[in-house]
Design an enzyme around this catalytic site. Sequence first.
Site, short mmCIF file in Angstrom:
data_model
loop_
_atom_site.label_atom_id
_atom_site.label_comp_id
_atom_site.label_asym_id
_atom_site.label_seq_id
_atom_site.Cartn_x
_atom_site.Cartn_y
_atom_site.Cartn_z
N GLY A 8 -4.24 1.01 8.41
CA GLY A 8 -3.10 1.76 7.93
C GLY A 8 -2.62 2.75 8.96
N LYS A 13 -9.49 0.26 6.51
CA LYS A 13 -10.37 -0.23 5.45
C LYS A 13 -10.86 -1.62 5.87
CE LYS A 13 -10.60 -0.29 0.39
NZ LYS A 13 -9.83 -0.11 -0.87
N GLY A 93 5.95 -6.89 5.77
CA GLY A 93 4.71 -6.21 6.15
C GLY A 93 3.49 -7.10 6.00
N ASP A 95 0.60 -6.29 5.05
CA ASP A 95 -0.10 -6.02 3.80
C ASP A 95 0.51 -6.83 2.66
OD1 ASP A 95 2.25 -4.54 4.13
OD2 ASP A 95 1.50 -2.78 3.05
N ARG A 96 1.83 -6.99 2.68
CA ARG A 96 2.51 -7.78 1.65
C ARG A 96 2.22 -9.27 1.82
NH1 ARG A 96 8.61 -5.87 1.26
NH2 ARG A 96 8.47 -6.86 -0.80
N ASP A 116 1.47 -2.91 -5.56
CA ASP A 116 0.56 -2.18 -4.67
C ASP A 116 0.95 -0.71 -4.68
OD1 ASP A 116 -1.16 -1.30 -2.75
OD2 ASP A 116 -0.41 -2.56 -1.14
N THR A 119 0.76 4.59 -0.49
CA THR A 119 1.75 5.52 0.06
C THR A 119 3.14 5.18 -0.47
OG1 THR A 119 0.43 5.73 2.07
CG2 THR A 119 2.72 6.45 2.19
N THR A 171 7.63 24.55 -15.29
CA THR A 171 8.00 23.86 -14.05
C THR A 171 6.95 22.84 -13.61
OG1 THR A 171 9.31 25.75 -13.29
CG2 THR A 171 8.59 24.17 -11.61
#
Length: 243
Positions: A8, A13, A93, A95-96, A116, A119, A171
């Site tokens: 990443g 990982k 990507g 990862d995709r 997924d 981030t 808030t």
Amino acid sequence: MNLVIDIGNTRVKCAVFEGGRVVCVFVFEKDKLVIELKKIISNYSVSASIIASVATISKNTVAEIKKLLNPVFLNSETKVPFVNHYKTPKTLGVDRIALAAAAAVTYPRKNVLVIDAGTCITFDFINKDKKYIGGAISLGIEMRYKALHTFTSKLPLLEINDDFNFIGTDTNTSIHSGVLNGICNEIKGVIYQYQKKFGDLTVVLTGGDTYFLAKQLKSGIFAHPNFVLEGLHTVLIYNLKND
């Protein structure tokens, strides 16, 4: 044993697989990549490996990794167990790509939506004919909290709180409701759109916020926190068999 490596922007990982089963998972900072890989291969007899990186790796680091492992570097040209119908495959990507591979092999002859939650929150759809159609990219939970704080002058920076109510009474609780309730309803709405268009749908949830969102969304979703790693291993095995 096989080693899969998911790099990443800040963290790495890795997972060691044996006979299709995860033996061990490692997580460490990206700047320790070569050092940690040396430790892993000194403890495990790695025969094949694959790397997927959403971050840029220096030429020196790549050269060192090749000496250690000679891995498959996942990209748009790598052989995969599905048909890619994305209009710009070179921008998809890695990862995709890994998630689509995992979906195609883990849930054959199924329409699968992989969510997924990291981030960013990505949605990836592969149909029952193993055709990757596409999906969506949205803001992740942490990014939404940071955006509210960064682009306003008075809103505080908060962290995820799973004890939230959809009606904010101050808030802080209003921010939690806007971020967390908003994400949950966004995901539910996207799932509904796919179900309406494609009928039967298998939904897989993965990524760093898997367990939090699975608890909020509850029924009808398969939680696979290591689905990217499983997908990378799927691609590796596919390439070893079709080399």
